[in-house]
Write a protein that holds these residues in place. Structure first.
Motif, PDB file in Angstrom:
ATOM      1  N   LYS A 141      30.202  40.800  50.595  1.00 45.10           N
ATOM      2  CA  LYS A 141      31.378  41.116  50.121  1.00 45.10           C
ATOM      3  C   LYS A 141      31.619  40.318  48.515  1.00 45.10           C
ATOM      4  O   LYS A 141      31.386  39.163  48.598  1.00 45.10           O
ATOM      5  CB  LYS A 141      32.387  40.851  50.990  1.00 45.10           C
ATOM      6  N   LEU A 142      32.602  40.963  47.827  1.00 44.76           N
ATOM      7  CA  LEU A 142      32.950  40.135  46.564  1.00 44.76           C
ATOM      8  C   LEU A 142      34.501  39.740  46.846  1.00 44.76           C
ATOM      9  O   LEU A 142      35.377  40.313  47.253  1.00 44.76           O
ATOM     10  CB  LEU A 142      32.781  41.182  45.396  1.00 44.76           C
ATOM     11  N   TYR A 143      34.544  38.608  46.328  1.00 47.75           N
ATOM     12  CA  TYR A 143      35.984  37.926  46.270  1.00 47.75           C
ATOM     13  C   TYR A 143      36.361  37.618  45.300  1.00 47.75           C
ATOM     14  O   TYR A 143      35.660  36.927  44.180  1.00 47.75           O
ATOM     15  CB  TYR A 143      35.973  36.513  47.225  1.00 47.75           C
ATOM     16  N   GLY A 144      38.032  38.058  45.086  1.00 47.89           N
ATOM     17  CA  GLY A 144      38.454  37.446  43.735  1.00 47.89           C
ATOM     18  C   GLY A 144      38.161  38.288  42.612  1.00 47.89           C
ATOM     19  O   GLY A 144      38.460  37.789  41.562  1.00 47.89           O
ATOM     20  N   ARG A 145      37.536  39.446  42.520  1.00 47.49           N
ATOM     21  CA  ARG A 145      37.114  40.339  41.470  1.00 47.49           C
ATOM     22  C   ARG A 145      37.400  41.650  41.571  1.00 47.49           C
ATOM     23  O   ARG A 145      37.037  42.484  40.939  1.00 47.49           O
ATOM     24  CB  ARG A 145      35.467  40.130  41.578  1.00 47.49           C
ATOM     25  N   ILE A 373      31.442  47.682  23.127  1.00 47.75           N
ATOM     26  CA  ILE A 373      31.201  46.542  24.015  1.00 47.75           C
ATOM     27  C   ILE A 373      32.408  45.947  24.680  1.00 47.75           C
ATOM     28  O   ILE A 373      33.454  45.659  24.242  1.00 47.75           O
ATOM     29  CB  ILE A 373      30.805  45.316  22.987  1.00 47.75           C
ATOM     30  N   ASN A 374      32.070  46.034  26.038  1.00 48.85           N
ATOM     31  CA  ASN A 374      32.874  45.694  26.962  1.00 48.85           C
ATOM     32  C   ASN A 374      32.800  44.214  27.431  1.00 48.85           C
ATOM     33  O   ASN A 374      31.737  43.958  27.683  1.00 48.85           O
ATOM     34  CB  ASN A 374      33.185  46.396  28.407  1.00 48.85           C
ATOM     35  N   SER A 375      33.801  43.320  27.553  1.00 51.48           N
ATOM     36  CA  SER A 375      33.601  41.850  28.035  1.00 51.48           C
ATOM     37  C   SER A 375      34.637  41.807  29.248  1.00 51.48           C
ATOM     38  O   SER A 375      35.666  41.863  29.535  1.00 51.48           O
ATOM     39  CB  SER A 375      34.377  40.944  26.824  1.00 51.48           C
ATOM     40  N   ILE A 376      33.655  41.063  30.198  1.00 52.50           N
ATOM     41  CA  ILE A 376      34.091  40.671  31.473  1.00 52.50           C
ATOM     42  C   ILE A 376      33.894  39.166  31.626  1.00 52.50           C
ATOM     43  O   ILE A 376      32.698  38.760  31.602  1.00 52.50           O
ATOM     44  CB  ILE A 376      33.679  41.442  32.473  1.00 52.50           C
ATOM     45  N   GLY A 377      34.830  38.226  31.817  1.00 50.93           N
ATOM     46  CA  GLY A 377      34.559  36.897  32.426  1.00 50.93           C
ATOM     47  C   GLY A 377      34.874  36.546  33.895  1.00 50.93           C
ATOM     48  O   GLY A 377      35.979  36.976  34.160  1.00 50.93           O
ATOM     49  N   THR A 378      34.004  36.140  34.346  1.00 48.09           N
ATOM     50  CA  THR A 378      34.137  35.740  35.745  1.00 48.09           C
ATOM     51  C   THR A 378      34.331  34.167  35.726  1.00 48.09           C
ATOM     52  O   THR A 378      33.387  33.376  35.264  1.00 48.09           O
ATOM     53  CB  THR A 378      32.830  36.185  36.366  1.00 48.09           C
ATOM     54  N   GLY A 379      35.375  33.814  36.490  1.00 49.56           N
ATOM     55  CA  GLY A 379      35.632  32.519  36.566  1.00 49.56           C
ATOM     56  C   GLY A 379      35.351  31.981  38.279  1.00 49.56           C
ATOM     57  O   GLY A 379      35.054  32.761  39.069  1.00 49.56           O
ATOM     58  N   ASN A 380      35.847  30.859  38.417  1.00 48.14           N
ATOM     59  CA  ASN A 380      35.639  30.280  39.934  1.00 48.14           C
ATOM     60  C   ASN A 380      36.768  30.852  40.617  1.00 48.14           C
ATOM     61  O   ASN A 380      37.740  31.349  40.318  1.00 48.14           O
ATOM     62  CB  ASN A 380      35.780  28.797  39.961  1.00 48.14           C
ATOM     63  N   LEU A 381      36.638  30.990  42.125  1.00 48.61           N
ATOM     64  CA  LEU A 381      37.538  31.593  43.036  1.00 48.61           C
ATOM     65  C   LEU A 381      38.687  30.810  42.939  1.00 48.61           C
ATOM     66  O   LEU A 381      38.863  29.490  43.003  1.00 48.61           O
ATOM     67  CB  LEU A 381      37.033  31.473  44.383  1.00 48.61           C
ATOM     68  N   ALA A 382      39.813  31.342  43.012  1.00 50.29           N
ATOM     69  CA  ALA A 382      41.533  30.904  43.154  1.00 50.29           C
ATOM     70  C   ALA A 382      41.149  30.201  44.574  1.00 50.29           C
ATOM     71  O   ALA A 382      40.574  30.705  45.516  1.00 50.29           O
ATOM     72  CB  ALA A 382      42.435  32.047  43.055  1.00 50.29           C
TER      73      ALA A 382
END
Length: 808
Positions: A141-145, A373-382
């Motif tokens: 499962k994906l969290y926070g996205r 061009i589409n940009s998506i930035g993934t950070g750490n979980l809250a």
């Protein structure tokens, strides 16, 4: 009523009590009776209710709810309600909202919250072992996205569903932030549309060349759609046979017999286009012409497989480790106006992309071709997402798991991979354990807090691996020497042959340890291969090998796999063996062994050149040159000449003009005759012209032609050209149009060398002196008439006809 509803939602496997049993137990406990005994005075009622839910202070006459089959989450819920007024109880409810949240969670996710961990059995999709008592199970499962998933689905809607053209998506983030998991959210909707996911994962350690990574990805795709029994994988991306039949027919129609141009690098394409088409022979071309032809037909292949009925997502994983050639190929595909219904996705660590990285240059080209061009930035979980994640793993309410989740977040800053590995580690260390008595996970917050802090997930994994059995450590070390994955039978062979280090003498013992590595999430099975689930795990395993011992281990692996086998016997293992030997070649001191390794490098280089994999070929050939003995031009002249000549050609084909001179100069210095130097001359002339140094190419070429006894006037003018035309016309006037192509093939090697040199120089002369160009064309025609035709003759006759129409 909500509690009863939640209990009713529990799967049958939980064996929840019947309503009669539940009511009987409830009445007995609330009345303080044990089914007909005396009333329990004073605080017995409260104590019995706690005992009902698993409290330690259980009166002998009562049975806890957990012991009659109630799910742990439900037991905790009842217990927390009873403890609501006890401020000293950490698990007590403090609001009705918390109660409602827990009950909703049980109703909405009964498979997770109304099943006890001890009763769960199955595979661990997040890596590691399966379910069962004492084993963590990480949900797929994906969290926070949620926002990121919505963005991806919008792109999917535009390109795939609405039948758009092409779009490029870049997903950035630190290692372990879930970039790959995020893009995998498109697998299911893509499969529903009959589409396919093509994944090219690049490697930091460079065990596989980046360009080869792309070809391997499409080879895997061809295997899946081949329709050959036992060849296709059963994956979610395989929607139906009808769709794949359509794709196969499209590929056959588009490529036809030209598909053989691609089959050396994409072997499973043979199964797609059919064996009858792969038997035909294509015209042999060399160098950059072969590379250009390969790229052309590769583009046709991608056009054939990407369509509204079979859309494609090309996923470049860890693109920060791709090289300029691989990225240029992808950019060429993305810019192809004939290509439809395809999404290009590049996931990479932005902090590892320097301004001069080729990825930046290639992405800058895309808008010029109209590619969004589409940009998506993934950070750490809250923190909130971390709590949800830990809660799902432990199958406990967030209010119960929050103290541990807060601690995990503090130690990992919310990095998903780091959090998974930390939970695994504290589980293995006994700081997070499953209690069979209470049927729930328990942990020691103080001990976890006092645990040494790891700087990164690699540090955590390395420390974890150092605590493993020595045999397991050795297995991980050997596996990491191959990069992200290795064939299981190869690893088994190495572990059994290295009994002294591995302690594994039988296949059964080896399989046991390999299976343990899979169960613990350190390795994953993919077909007949074993791979590291994440490059951070691979990096940690490789770091177990002391730096000063790595070359020796690679050399030992290469020697073991090589044995005394010939190049022919090695077959598909040739490149695998050469890669390992090359990483330890500096340790080889025996001159005979160095010569044999150089011969292997030459064989691997020529094999990959024949497949137009020139970048990989240049790597093998350069290493072969470095492995040669100091006196190789004397002791192994033919080997030295072939390595240097082939390496120069490979460097030219990849556009690395600076790398040509180091290969050409030794040939010019040590070549025994002009014939031995010809290939070096051809490469040098082509390179000079490609660099825009046409005048230098002409000067060098004229010197070579003089040595081949072909003279030309200095600074020729139109009169010189007309004389050459008249001479040529005189030779042709008595020949019919059918006599020339049916004439003999040129056999005089010196004259053929002159023809080939002129063929190269014509292009450069066109930029410098067109009268000289006309004379050169006439000279090729004359030599073809006198000595026989060659593949260069067709160009000369066509050009001669053009010149006649223009000047005569």
């Amino acid at each position: 009523a909500p509690v009863a509803a939640a209990a009713a939602a529990a799967p049958a496997a939980v064996a929840a009590p019947s309503p009669e049993e539940f009511n009987s137990t409830r009445d007995e406990n609330l009345s303080g009776r044990d089914g007909g005994g005396e009333e329990d005075p004073g605080g017995a009622k409260r104590r019995s209710l706690s005992g009902m839910c698993g409290d330690d202070s259980i009166s002998p006459g009562y049975t806890p709810l957990r012991d009659i089959g109630f799910p742990t989450s439900l037991c905790i819920c009842v217990s927390s309600l009873l403890d609501a007024s006890d401020v000293s109880c950490a698990d007590r409810y403090i609001s009705i909202g918390e109660v409602e949240d827990d009950l909703k969670r049980m109703l909405n996710q009964p498979d997770r919250y109304l099943w006890d961990p001890a009763r769960v059995a199955g595979s661990n999709s997040g890596g590691g072992g399966g379910g069962g008592e004492g084993r963590l199970v990480f949900p797929d499962k994906l969290y926070g996205r949620d926002q990121h998933v919505r963005e991806l689905l919008k792109i999917f809607q535009r390109v795939i569903v609405a039948g758009g053209q092409r779009e490029f998506v870049k997903i950035t983030g630190f290692a372990g932030t879930g970039k790959t998991t995020l893009i995998n959210q498109l697998r299911e909707p893509l499969a529903a549309k009959g589409g396919n996911f093509v994944t090219a994962k690049f490697e930091k350690l460079g065990h596989v060349q980046p360009m080869q990574v792309i070809f391997n990805a499409f080879d895997e795709y061809c295997r899946d759609i081949s329709g050959i029994e036992g060849c296709s994988r059963k994956t979610p991306e395989i929607p139906n046979l009808t769709c794949y039949c359509t794709v196969r027919e499209s590929v056959r129609k588009t490529l036809g017999s030209n598909g053989t141009v691609l089959t050396d690098l994409i072997p499973n394409l043979r199964h797609v286009i059919g064996e009858e088409l792969t038997e035909s022979q294509n015209v042999a071309v060399e160098g950059i012409e072969a590379s250009n032809r390969f790229i052309y037909f590769f583009r046709l292949l991608v056009r054939a497989i990407a369509s509204p009925s079979s859309p494609v997502i090309l996923f470049l994983d860890d693109a920060q480790w791709a090289d300029s050639a691989a990225l240029e190929l992808v950019s060429t595909l993305a810019s192809d106006a004939e290509l439809k219904c395809m999404i290009f996705v590049a996931a990479y660590r932005e902090e590892e992309i320097a301004p001069e990285h080729p990825l930046n240059a290639e992405m800058a080209k895309l808008p010029l071709s109209g590619i969004p061009i589409n940009s998506i930035g993934t950070g750490n979980l809250a923190v909130a997402d971390q709590i949800t994640f830990v809660s799902d793993v432990l199958r406990l309410s967030p209010r119960i798991s929050r103290p541990l989740a807060d601690l995990v977040h503090a130690k990992t800053t919310g990095n998903s991979l780091f959090a998974v590995q930390l939970l695994r580690s504290i589980n293995e260390e006994g700081l997070l354990r499953y209690s069979a008595r209470t049927r729930r996970w328990e942990w020691d917050v103080d001990a976890i807090q006092a645990r040494p802090v790891d700087d990164s997930v690699v540090g955590l994994l390395t420390r974890k691996m150092l605590n493993l059995d020595d045999r397991m450590q050795w297995m991980l070390k050997v596996a990491s020497c191959f990069g992200s994955q290795c064939e299981r039978n190869v690893l088994t062979q190495l572990l059994q042959s290295g009994q002294k280090q591995s302690g594994l003498s039988t296949k059964a013992a080896t399989d046991t340890f390999l299976n343990v590595a899979v169960r613990e999430g350190l390795m994953a099975e993919v077909g007949t291969s074993l791979k590291f689930p994440h490059d951070q795990i691979e990096q940690a395993a490789y770091s177990l090998i002391p730096t000063e011992q790595r070359q020796a281990l690679h050399l030992s692996i290469g020697r073991t796999l090589w044995g005394d086998m010939s190049v022919e016997s090695l077959g598909d293992r040739l490149e695998l063996v050469v890669n390992q030997l090359n990483r330890g070649a500096t340790l080889i001191t025996d001159p005979n062994e160095r010569t044999r390794v150089a011969e292997l490098c030459l064989s691997a280089g020529k094999k990959t050149m024949s497949s137009s994999a020139f970048l990989l070929a240049s790597t093998y050939l350069r290493q072969g040159i470095l492995t040669l003995n100091d006196d190789s031009w004397t002791s192994n002249y033919e080997l030295s000449l072939e390595l240097h000549s082939s390496c120069a050609e490979a460097q030219y084909a990849t556009g690395n003009h600076a790398g040509i001179s180091p290969s050409v100069k030794p040939i010019m210095r040590n070549g025994r005759c002009l014939h031995d130097k010809l290939r070096a001359y051809y490469t040098l002339l082509n390179s000079l012209g490609a660099k825009g140094q046409q005048a230098d190419a002409i000067k060098c070429g004229m010197e070579l032609l003089l040595a081949l006894e072909e003279t030309f006037p200095d600074g020729p003018d139109k009169n010189d050209a007309m004389l050459e035309f008249q001479k040529t016309q005189g030779m042709l006037k008595n020949l019919s149009i059918n006599e020339i192509p049916s004439g003999n093939v040129i056999l005089d090697q010196q004259k053929y060398a002159a023809v080939k040199t002129l063929f190269i120089l014509v292009r450069h002369a066109h930029m410098v002196n067109q009268m000289l160009m006309s004379i050169m064309i006439c000279r090729i025609v004359q030599l073809s008439v006198i000595y026989g035709v060659s593949k260069e003759s067709s160009f000369a006759f066509a050009s001669y006809g053009f010149l006649l129409s223009k000047y005569v």
